[in-house]
Design a protein around this motif. Structure first.
Motif, PDB file in Angstrom:
ATOM      1  N   ALA A 150       1.100  -5.076 -25.732  1.00  9.63           N
ATOM      2  CA  ALA A 150       1.445  -5.861 -27.050  1.00  9.63           C
ATOM      3  C   ALA A 150       2.313  -6.592 -26.900  1.00  9.63           C
ATOM      4  N   TYR A 151       2.917  -6.965 -25.599  1.00  6.37           N
ATOM      5  CA  TYR A 151       3.926  -8.020 -25.786  1.00  6.37           C
ATOM      6  C   TYR A 151       3.213  -9.435 -26.202  1.00  6.37           C
ATOM      7  N   GLY A 152       3.981 -10.171 -27.027  1.00 13.48           N
ATOM      8  CA  GLY A 152       3.208 -11.444 -27.566  1.00 13.48           C
ATOM      9  C   GLY A 152       2.497 -11.218 -28.978  1.00 13.48           C
ATOM     10  N   ASN A 153       2.440 -10.191 -29.261  1.00  9.40           N
ATOM     11  CA  ASN A 153       1.996 -10.006 -30.764  1.00  9.40           C
ATOM     12  C   ASN A 153       3.207  -9.640 -31.705  1.00  9.40           C
ATOM     13  N   PHE A 154       3.184 -10.688 -32.676  1.00  5.04           N
ATOM     14  CA  PHE A 154       4.468 -10.320 -33.676  1.00  5.04           C
ATOM     15  C   PHE A 154       3.803 -10.454 -35.180  1.00  5.04           C
ATOM     16  N   PHE A 155       3.885  -9.324 -35.877  1.00  7.12           N
ATOM     17  CA  PHE A 155       3.843  -9.395 -37.099  1.00  7.12           C
ATOM     18  C   PHE A 155       4.771  -9.998 -37.981  1.00  7.12           C
ATOM     19  N   GLU A 156       3.946 -10.842 -38.965  1.00  2.23           N
ATOM     20  CA  GLU A 156       4.871 -11.575 -39.856  1.00  2.23           C
ATOM     21  C   GLU A 156       5.956 -10.848 -40.730  1.00  2.23           C
ATOM     22  N   GLU A 157       5.711  -9.968 -41.235  1.00  2.00           N
ATOM     23  CA  GLU A 157       6.686  -9.026 -41.928  1.00  2.00           C
ATOM     24  C   GLU A 157       7.661  -8.309 -41.301  1.00  2.00           C
ATOM     25  N   HIS A 158       7.880  -8.395 -39.869  1.00  2.00           N
ATOM     26  CA  HIS A 158       8.984  -7.735 -39.288  1.00  2.00           C
ATOM     27  C   HIS A 158       9.565  -8.695 -38.557  1.00  2.00           C
ATOM     28  N   CYS A 159      10.632  -8.153 -38.005  1.00  2.00           N
ATOM     29  CA  CYS A 159      11.635  -8.742 -36.848  1.00  2.00           C
ATOM     30  C   CYS A 159      11.776  -8.146 -35.785  1.00  2.00           C
ATOM     31  N   TYR A 160      11.873  -8.668 -34.631  1.00  2.00           N
ATOM     32  CA  TYR A 160      11.813  -8.084 -33.462  1.00  2.00           C
ATOM     33  C   TYR A 160      12.995  -8.459 -32.591  1.00  2.00           C
ATOM     34  N   PHE A 224      12.334 -18.591 -25.125  1.00  2.00           N
ATOM     35  CA  PHE A 224      11.328 -17.536 -26.004  1.00  2.00           C
ATOM     36  C   PHE A 224       9.927 -17.742 -25.444  1.00  2.00           C
ATOM     37  N   ARG A 225       9.511 -18.739 -25.657  1.00  2.00           N
ATOM     38  CA  ARG A 225       7.961 -18.895 -25.500  1.00  2.00           C
ATOM     39  C   ARG A 225       7.591 -18.730 -23.892  1.00  2.00           C
ATOM     40  N   SER A 226       8.609 -19.015 -23.256  1.00  2.00           N
ATOM     41  CA  SER A 226       8.452 -18.898 -21.568  1.00  2.00           C
ATOM     42  C   SER A 226       8.059 -17.364 -21.135  1.00  2.00           C
ATOM     43  N   TYR A 227       8.517 -16.387 -21.870  1.00  2.00           N
ATOM     44  CA  TYR A 227       8.116 -15.166 -21.570  1.00  2.00           C
ATOM     45  C   TYR A 227       6.859 -14.607 -21.812  1.00  2.00           C
ATOM     46  N   PHE A 228       6.144 -15.462 -22.552  1.00  2.00           N
ATOM     47  CA  PHE A 228       4.481 -15.003 -23.114  1.00  2.00           C
ATOM     48  C   PHE A 228       3.818 -15.994 -22.538  1.00  2.00           C
ATOM     49  N   ARG A 229       3.475 -16.096 -21.267  1.00  2.00           N
ATOM     50  CA  ARG A 229       2.735 -17.287 -20.577  1.00  2.00           C
ATOM     51  C   ARG A 229       1.342 -17.481 -21.172  1.00  2.00           C
ATOM     52  N   SER A 230       0.609 -16.262 -21.439  1.00  2.00           N
ATOM     53  CA  SER A 230      -0.742 -16.465 -22.283  1.00  2.00           C
ATOM     54  C   SER A 230      -0.632 -16.992 -23.465  1.00  2.00           C
ATOM     55  N   GLY A 231       0.647 -16.714 -24.303  1.00  2.00           N
ATOM     56  CA  GLY A 231       0.267 -17.259 -25.550  1.00  2.00           C
ATOM     57  C   GLY A 231       1.065 -16.163 -26.489  1.00  2.00           C
ATOM     58  N   ILE A 232       1.304 -16.797 -27.566  1.00  2.00           N
ATOM     59  CA  ILE A 232       2.001 -15.733 -28.696  1.00  2.00           C
ATOM     60  C   ILE A 232       1.104 -15.656 -30.034  1.00  2.00           C
ATOM     61  N   ILE A 233       0.764 -14.420 -30.424  1.00  2.00           N
ATOM     62  CA  ILE A 233      -0.041 -14.085 -31.565  1.00  2.00           C
ATOM     63  C   ILE A 233       0.538 -13.755 -32.867  1.00  2.00           C
ATOM     64  N   TYR A 234       0.402 -14.465 -33.880  1.00  2.00           N
ATOM     65  CA  TYR A 234       1.279 -14.308 -35.202  1.00  2.00           C
ATOM     66  C   TYR A 234       0.122 -13.346 -35.787  1.00  2.00           C
ATOM     67  N   GLY A 261      -0.608 -25.913 -29.535  1.00  2.47           N
ATOM     68  CA  GLY A 261       0.589 -25.845 -28.518  1.00  2.47           C
ATOM     69  C   GLY A 261      -0.097 -26.407 -27.272  1.00  2.47           C
ATOM     70  N   ARG A 262       0.485 -27.141 -26.388  1.00  2.00           N
ATOM     71  CA  ARG A 262       0.188 -27.497 -25.155  1.00  2.00           C
ATOM     72  C   ARG A 262       0.675 -26.665 -24.093  1.00  2.00           C
ATOM     73  N   LYS A 263       1.688 -26.523 -23.692  1.00  2.00           N
ATOM     74  CA  LYS A 263       2.134 -25.713 -22.499  1.00  2.00           C
ATOM     75  C   LYS A 263       2.396 -24.444 -23.109  1.00  2.00           C
ATOM     76  N   HIS A 264       2.952 -24.267 -24.167  1.00  2.00           N
ATOM     77  CA  HIS A 264       3.202 -22.797 -24.844  1.00  2.00           C
ATOM     78  C   HIS A 264       2.462 -22.797 -25.999  1.00  2.00           C
ATOM     79  N   VAL A 265       1.367 -21.929 -25.824  1.00  2.00           N
ATOM     80  CA  VAL A 265       0.398 -21.636 -26.931  1.00  2.00           C
ATOM     81  C   VAL A 265       0.719 -20.623 -27.777  1.00  2.00           C
ATOM     82  N   SER A 266       0.222 -20.864 -29.114  1.00  4.19           N
ATOM     83  CA  SER A 266       0.328 -19.872 -30.181  1.00  4.19           C
ATOM     84  C   SER A 266      -0.805 -19.780 -30.881  1.00  4.19           C
TER      85      SER A 266
END
Length: 929
Positions: A150-160, A224-234, A261-266
């Motif tokens: 689940a790395y890269g998935n972030f719920f908007e109502e939470h803190c990580y 931060f974005r570099s950790y998740f190469r395939s992208g971040i999902i909100y 995003g270009r190199k860092h996708v979300s």
């Protein structure tokens, strides 16, 4: 409750939201010499505040300000410096986070925790049993580990909280770990407070070699974005437990993701409607078994390729690789996919909105840096501007505390090793107060660094950075390795050594040179391009400026490179050489020796160097008292390129009268040794280059590897002594722009970099060891079978049975085609849900295959069959023999329920719940295929 200050020129507002949270503005007063002084309240959430003391003249001269209840004016009788502003120090309410800190596995470099509530079974209200409606449970907040899938998935109502512990040996020069706390845009204040408290506790556990970061949704740092190469999902909303962060193989889903995003996708979940779309972005319609990537007409191929990488990652992680992917590049050609999208989203009305403005921060905006000194006076905190760019490392004192503002784009907090524990705990609070005082957005990124463990980005904001100066015993392997005379025979087998020494090979081989005036530089560039074509693009082009020659360039001349003064006239003829000439010889070996002509006067001498004085009658080789044996040996070789005549050796202090006469008489000259630039504190950094509104925009790849290099990219690798520009196979046509970007990077660098820094242009597949040596590992065959975006779409995504299945379902059932910009009606959604779940739906059959109306999105109602047909008119019948209105692909559908049960031995519901291939098999056996 609001209170106003009676100041006629400034209105200060204070709003008390509840008994816990309070907000205030901060004010500034310009000081002499163009500096400003800022004061900040450390604690914006403390339940009690002491009196606020401020200077009346400072408050009246500012355009905005703030005060707290009970604030008292000093009437100008405050501290001696009337230009300073003071706020009381306060301590943040602490929560108990000592218990339940998670274990950190040493084998993993990345750890992610979510801040979640632990529920206890005690009711606090009498309302309905729903938290959202006010019936609350007693709650405690804790850090719960997020599953790796689940790395890269972030719920908007939470803190990580995200911890990265570098496993790379090359990253040990500074900080060894990065600790981030991330806040969703819908996260509550309690969760944010808990995240910050947990970070402080983890920081104490991890030690001082940790960089702390504050991240906000949609505005994360490149680190931060570099950790998740395939992208971040909100993801919208929240979840009850981290254990259900991502459900694998979940097909009953319908959502629309906006990919940017270009190199860092979300990707963020947006409303399931055409109104969410625009021309310049990518949107992913996720239907469970089918994922449709819609590319806006103004998106570039790199954006499409990276969006597709994100889509494939979602398929593999959340669907176990079993979902099918379709891509819409051209709506006219992708009719089946568009039919599915319109069935879900409704029929689109009107034109798509224009591309949204790009809010990328360019290098010019990042070039402005200001350093502020933070100190305490009595019980007050004072923040005063100390210096602007270019900054020097000696401004930072180990007993003090500083804030560095990079153009409002990022705020750094530097903590000296002797600063107090209380100051370190208040780092984020002070930074947030500073952000509010300056009027910056609340999402402004904050980075807290400790003395001796600074990040690479922080160090490069200074003109120079020496780890020796800070007493760091492990100041890097680079400086140690250069002290030893290198074995050039190992450069090809040890690219890391080649990169450190800046030597491609031993510099032997054929050398061709072309002489040109400054007006002929353009012609030289054309010659270089012609040579590049001859060698099929395999040449490495390096732009070298006098005085900044790299070691390999000097080694080509074997220590005999001589730079003469003077110029050619308008007729391109050389001006006559003067009778007396003085040459400065620098270097200890062939790869660092150059001879440069200097003005022939005594003040040009230096006690630690060697000079050659050439007169009409004699040549003097002058050795300063501080020169070494290696310098003398190399000088004897170097000066032979200037004069082949006998040379008279002269030692400093024993010069003959003719020596001083040739220089116009004795004069004072420096005796200090010229120290080489210390680059031990700088680490290489990799950026993706792009342009917006005519300015360079860089995206950093932190902890970079070869995987970060893509055929569509133009990448910039900054090793401080050199700038490498890497051109991907599909980006080679941008070579001229790339060189301009490299020069703009140097000109706008906040550290005041030399524009003479060598710029090396290399192409994909032809990388020299001086470039590959900066990467942990390098595979020369990585791009042998590299597919383009079009090849990936046409090849691996070509077979799409699930997409065809859903398209068939849409063809079989009569769907309403009314224009809409909203979602589809319940009947349409039920149809698609049936295809996802594998269940059949008894809906109205569609027209025959081949009917012209099937290709129109706005056709009139199609002919249908009312009621059932006898089996004789359906079984073993050719297409042309079927009754009008019967779909030949669904002949069995027109049977009565009793006939269907008798022939197939099951009901229609049971039949349509079977796999598609099983249905086709039974239909073929029973004469309905």
């Amino acid at each position: 409750m609001f209170k106003t200050h009676p100041c006629p020129q400034s209105l200060a507002l204070f709003q008390e939201h509840d008994h816990r949270r309070r907000t205030c503005s901060l004010f500034a007063k310009p000081l002499c010499r163009g500096l400003s002084c800022f004061a900040a309240v450390c604690d914006l959430r403390a339940p009690r505040m002491k009196g606020l003391f401020y200077d009346d003249s400072a408050l009246e001269s500012c355009r905005w300000g703030g005060f707290l209840p009970g604030a008292q004016s000093t009437g100008g009788r405050g501290p001696e410096d009337s230009g300073s502003c003071f706020f009381p120090l306060s301590t943040r309410p602490r929560m108990d986070v000592n218990k339940g800190l998670p274990a950190i596995e040493s084998r993993r470099d990345l750890h992610v925790w979510i801040i979640e509530r632990v529920m206890e079974g005690r009711w606090l209200g009498d309302g309905p049993a729903e938290l959202s409606l006010g019936t609350l449970l007693s709650q405690n907040l804790r850090m719960a580990p997020v599953p790796e899938k689940a790395y890269g998935n972030f719920f908007e109502e939470h803190c990580y909280i995200v911890l990265h512990v570098s496993q790379s040996l090359k990253a040990t020069q500074g900080a060894c770990s990065d600790l981030h706390y991330w806040t969703g845009k819908e996260a509550g204040a309690e969760a944010q407070d808990a995240a910050e408290a947990f970070v402080q506790q983890l920081q104490e556990t991890l030690g001082g070699a940790t960089v702390q970061h504050r991240e906000a949704q949609g505005h994360e740092s490149d680190c931060f974005r570099s950790y998740f190469r395939s992208g971040i999902i909100y993801r919208r909303g929240g979840l009850a437990s981290a254990l259900t962060h991502v459900e694998t193989n979940l097909y009953n889903i319908q959502r629309l993701l906006h990919v940017q995003g270009r190199k860092h996708v979300s990707a963020a979940e947006v409303e399931l409607s055409w109104s969410s779309f625009n021309k310049g972005d990518i949107f992913l319609l996720d239907l469970g078994k089918v994922m449709i990537q819609w590319n806006g007409p103004e998106t570039s191929i790199p954006e499409k390729a990276r969006g597709l990488a994100l889509t494939c990652s979602l398929r593999d992680r959340e669907r176990g690789g079993r979902a099918q992917i379709g891509v819409v590049d051209d709506e006219v050609e992708a009719t089946d996919l568009m039919r599915i999208m319109e069935a879900v989203l409704g029929c689109r009305v009107g034109n798509l909105p224009a591309t949204r403005p790009d809010k990328s921060v360019n290098q010019l905006q990042k070039a402005s840096v200001r350093l502020y000194h933070v100190c305490e006076k009595d019980e007050d905190l004072v923040i005063q501007e100390l210096a602007t760019c270019p900054l020097t490392q000696d401004l930072l004192r180990e007993e003090d505390y500083y804030i560095l503002d990079q153009g409002g784009f990022k705020i750094y907090v530097w903590q000296g090793r002797l600063s107090s524990l209380q100051e370190k705990k208040a780092a984020f609070s002070r930074a947030l107060g500073f952000i509010q005082a300056k009027g910056y957005p609340t999402y402004t990124n904050v980075e807290v660094v400790n003395d001796g463990a600074e990040s690479a980005s922080f160090k490069q904001l200074f003109q120079s950075w020496s780890t020796k100066q800070r007493g760091n015993k492990n100041f890097g392997r680079l400086s140690k390795s250069i002290q030893v005379r290198p074995d050039v025979g190992k450069l090809q087998s040890q690219p890391e050594l080649a990169a450190q020494l800046r030597m491609v090979d031993d510099a032997s081989g054929k050398v061709e040179g072309h002489r040109a005036t400054t007006r002929d530089v353009k012609a030289l560039n054309c010659n270089a391009e012609e040579l590049d074509l001859v060698y099929r693009g395999a040449l490495v082009q390096e732009h070298v400026t006098m005085g900044s020659e790299p070691p390999h360039f000097l080694a080509i001349f074997q220590g005999q490179l001589v730079v003469f003064q003077g110029h050619t006239g308008h007729d391109a003829k050389e001006q006559p050489a003067p009778a007396t000439r003085l040459f400065h010889v620098q270097g200890t070996e062939s790869c660092n020796t150059r001879t440069v002509e200097v003005p022939a006067r005594a003040s040009a001498l230096n006690s630690h160097d060697i000079f050659l004085l050439v007169t009409a009658s004699v040549c003097y080789l002058w050795f300063g008292k501080g020169c070494s044996g290696d310098q003398r040996e190399m000088a004897r070789t170097a000066v032979s390129a200037v004069s082949g005549e006998n040379k008279e050796t002269v030692l400093e202090g024993q010069e003959p009268p003719g020596f001083w006469e040739a220089l116009g008489g004795p004069a004072p000259y420096p005796g200090n040794k010229r120290l080489p630039e210390d680059v031990s504190g700088f680490q290489p950094r990799l950026f993706e280059c792009s342009s917006h509104a005519g300015h360079l925009v860089l995206t950093e790849m932190v902890f970079f590897s070869q995987e970060d290099l893509d055929k569509y990219d133009i990448m910039l690798l900054d090793t401080w002594q050199e700038i490498f520009l890497w051109l991907g196979e599909a980006a080679s046509k941008w070579k001229e722009e790339a060189v301009d970007w490299g020069q703009e990077y140097l000109k706008t660098h906040p550290a005041g970099r030399s524009p003479a820094t060598p710029i090396v242009v290399i192409k994909q597949g032809h990388e020299p060891p001086t470039f590959t040596g900066w990467f942990l590992a390098w595979d020369p065959y990585k791009w042998t079978n590299d597919q383009s975006y079009k090849e990936v779409v046409d090849g691996s995504l070509g077979a799409m049975p699930a997409i065809c299945e859903i398209t068939a379902e849409l063809n079989d059932f009569q769907l309403p085609r009314g224009p809409s910009n909203g979602g589809a009606d319940p009947l349409t959604l039920q149809t698609l849900k049936g295809s996802q779940d594998g269940s059949g739906n008894e809906l109205q059959p569609g027209p025959k295959a081949g009917d012209a109306s099937t290709n129109s999105h706005h056709s009139s109602p199609r002919p249908t069959i009312n009621g059932s047909l006898p089996r004789e008119r359906l079984m073993h019948r050719a297409v042309e023999d079927l009754p009008e209105g019967v779909d030949p692909a669904r002949k069995e559908f027109y049977l009565s329920d009793s006939d269907f049960q008798e022939i197939f031995g099951k009901s229609k519901e049971e039949f349509y719940s079977m796999a598609k291939w099983r249905q086709q098999q039974e239909k073929q056996q029973l004469g309905f295929f």
